[in-house]
Motif scaffolding. Structure first.
Motif, mmCIF file in Angstrom:
data_model
loop_
_atom_site.group_PDB
_atom_site.id
_atom_site.type_symbol
_atom_site.label_atom_id
_atom_site.label_comp_id
_atom_site.label_asym_id
_atom_site.label_seq_id
_atom_site.Cartn_x
_atom_site.Cartn_y
_atom_site.Cartn_z
ATOM 1 N N GLN A 41 -63.418 27.695 33.822
ATOM 2 C CA GLN A 41 -62.493 26.568 33.813
ATOM 3 C C GLN A 41 -61.444 26.656 34.914
ATOM 4 O O GLN A 41 -61.103 25.647 35.535
ATOM 5 C CB GLN A 41 -61.805 26.469 32.439
ATOM 6 N N ASP A 42 -60.911 27.846 35.187
ATOM 7 C CA ASP A 42 -59.856 27.946 36.195
ATOM 8 C C ASP A 42 -60.389 27.632 37.582
ATOM 9 O O ASP A 42 -59.722 26.968 38.388
ATOM 10 C CB ASP A 42 -59.202 29.329 36.161
ATOM 11 N N ARG A 43 -61.600 28.075 37.875
ATOM 12 C CA ARG A 43 -62.197 27.782 39.176
ATOM 13 C C ARG A 43 -62.534 26.301 39.289
ATOM 14 O O ARG A 43 -62.316 25.681 40.334
ATOM 15 C CB ARG A 43 -63.438 28.646 39.389
ATOM 16 N N ARG A 44 -63.034 25.734 38.210
ATOM 17 C CA ARG A 44 -63.334 24.298 38.205
ATOM 18 C C ARG A 44 -62.082 23.482 38.485
ATOM 19 O O ARG A 44 -62.084 22.548 39.304
ATOM 20 C CB ARG A 44 -63.930 23.901 36.851
ATOM 21 N N ARG A 45 -60.988 23.854 37.818
ATOM 22 C CA ARG A 45 -59.747 23.104 38.005
ATOM 23 C C ARG A 45 -59.251 23.211 39.444
ATOM 24 O O ARG A 45 -58.799 22.219 40.035
ATOM 25 C CB ARG A 45 -58.673 23.625 37.035
ATOM 26 N N ALA A 46 -59.364 24.386 40.040
ATOM 27 C CA ALA A 46 -58.905 24.570 41.414
ATOM 28 C C ALA A 46 -59.742 23.740 42.391
ATOM 29 O O ALA A 46 -59.203 23.145 43.331
ATOM 30 C CB ALA A 46 -58.964 26.047 41.797
ATOM 31 N N GLU B 250 -58.705 20.048 41.941
ATOM 32 C CA GLU B 250 -57.387 19.758 42.498
ATOM 33 C C GLU B 250 -57.425 19.702 44.021
ATOM 34 O O GLU B 250 -56.788 18.828 44.629
ATOM 35 C CB GLU B 250 -56.378 20.797 42.014
ATOM 36 N N TRP C 260 -66.272 28.357 47.641
ATOM 37 C CA TRP C 260 -65.303 29.225 46.982
ATOM 38 C C TRP C 260 -65.286 30.568 47.727
ATOM 39 O O TRP C 260 -66.217 31.347 47.645
ATOM 40 C CB TRP C 260 -65.637 29.445 45.518
#
Length: 424
Positions: A245-250, A253, A275
């Protein structure tokens, strides 16, 4: 011109090189659709289908920018087009949007399309804004490329800024690669300009978005499966990408920040992101839907027809955010060069319930062309699974089942030579 002037009150959409499904889905959303095409870019049979679907069909030479501009102006005025739109190939996008802006029939500023269509303009914008920093140099012709590569440092990625579909993209790993790179650009008859960039290491994704009034809805993130260097031809895609989830959000954004910086306001965008050890970096973006059957993957995984959603949003019926309920994968066939003897397993694989599409462009007696870009791949399969693991297993099953005998050597679609059991 193949139709008289307007006789109804439908909103009037004039499109440059609309694909068949775009015409059909735009009309389903209530639009009068005019289609402008260069007859050299598709087969006569394909364009006959577009002609039959559209309210108006006009042929023009896209290689003559002034003729295209003049034709757009004349057709738009004669048929009272309220919107001029282009979400086909990038080469003529800026021209179409400039005319749209001139006639106050635009959905996006021409400058926004230029940032997305021109890789150098995009890198300059990102550098000025301090977004997704990447070392790069632009060169006007091929003659300046070797020195630019030396300054950027090995390995470096060299991109023809005026070609699309991965054509001519090449990784220079050392000075000896100059010969292979020269041979590659010679095949395309391309002399420049080029962009030389630092090599970004890490997994690569594409972000599929729909924008309206400058607000960007992330439809989903797709994982790219790349072939080996130096060409990195895409051999598959997984949607949605299995990401924490954190990578997806970054990634989301960064993509929306980038599109806002470009001034992009309406329509689909296909933004490629790697990435890296320093976080996500924008590779490039296009003001269109993703190719390689990605819209179909989105529809299978989420139920959203992203193509129709463009025209629904234009008709003031924007799509609601969607969540995936399955995983869809497309894998492309990349067989070694040679002469085709027999083909086995194709019909059996097509009958599998989880196979959505299966196409092989080779026939017995054909000469297999070398794969050097997305246009030269040999076919594809799309499979669906309830999870990434199930979809991947089903895809592997199909690839293992299809065998092409090339120069008397059996080769499976998963890239292995059966006689030796080793990759080819």
């Amino acid at each position: 011109m193949t139709a008289p002037g307007p006789t109804d009150d439908r909103p009037r959409l004039l499109m440059v090189m609309p694909y068949r499904q775009f015409v059909r889905k735009a009309r389903a959303e209530g639009f009068w659709v005019g289609a402008i095409w260069d007859p050299r870019l598709e087969s006569p049979e394909y364009l006959d289908d577009v002609r039959a679907l559209a309210d108006l069909f006009v042929s023009v030479d896209f290689q003559d920018p002034e003729l295209l501009r003049r034709t757009l102006r004349e057709v738009a005025r004669e048929h009272r087009a309220t919107v001029i739109y282009h979400i086909g190939r990038e080469e003529t996008m800026v021209t179409a949007h400039e005319v749209a802006e001139e006639l106050h029939a635009e959905l996006n500023p021409a400058a926004a399309i230029r940032f997305l269509a021109d890789k150098h303009a995009m890198r300059d914008l990102l550098a000025r804004r301090g977004i997704s920093p990447v070392s790069f140099e632009a060169t006007p012709t091929r003659r300046e490329v070797p020195e630019a590569v030396e300054r950027i440092g090995y390995p470096a990625v060299v991109k023809p800024t005026a070609l699309a579909g991965s054509r001519g993209v090449f990784l220079w790993q050392d000075a000896r690669d100059r010969t292979a790179w020269t041979a590659l650009v010679d095949q395309y008859g391309y002399d420049g300009p080029f962009l030389v960039e630092e090599y970004l290491r890490g997994p690569e994704y594409s972000v599929e978005t729909l924008s309206r009034d400058g607000r960007h809805q992330v439809v989903g993130i797709t994982e790219k499966l790349l072939g080996p260097p130096p060409l990195f031809v895409e051999v598959g895609h997984v949607h949605p990408a299995p990401l924490p989830q954190d990578r997806r959000r970054a990634v989301e954004e960064l993509t929306t920040e980038f599109l806002t910086a470009c001034g992009y306001r309406f329509g689909p965008a296909h933004t490629e992101v790697i990435w890296t050890a320093r976080g996500p970096r924008v590779v490039e973006s296009q003001a269109r839907l993703g190719g390689d059957r990605i819209p179909r993957l989105v529809e299978l995984a989420t139920g959203l027809d992203i193509e129709r959603a463009i025209f629904a949003a234009l008709a003031d019926r924007p799509a609601e955010p969607v969540e995936p309920t399955a995983t869809a994968i497309v894998r492309f066939f990349t067989f070694p060069p040679g002469r085709v003897g027999e083909i086995h397993g194709l019909e059996r694989a097509a009958r599998l319930g989880h196979v959505d599409e299966l196409s092989l462009r080779l026939r017995p007696g054909d000469t297999v062309p070398e794969v050097r870009d997305s246009k030269s791949r040999h076919g594809h399969v799309i499979v669906l699974g309830s999870s990434p693991k199930e979809a991947q297993a089903r895809c592997a099953e199909v690839l293992a089942a299809i065998e092409v005998v090339i120069d008397d050597r059996p080769v499976r679609a998963d890239g292995r030579a059966e006689a030796l059991g080793t990759p080819v």
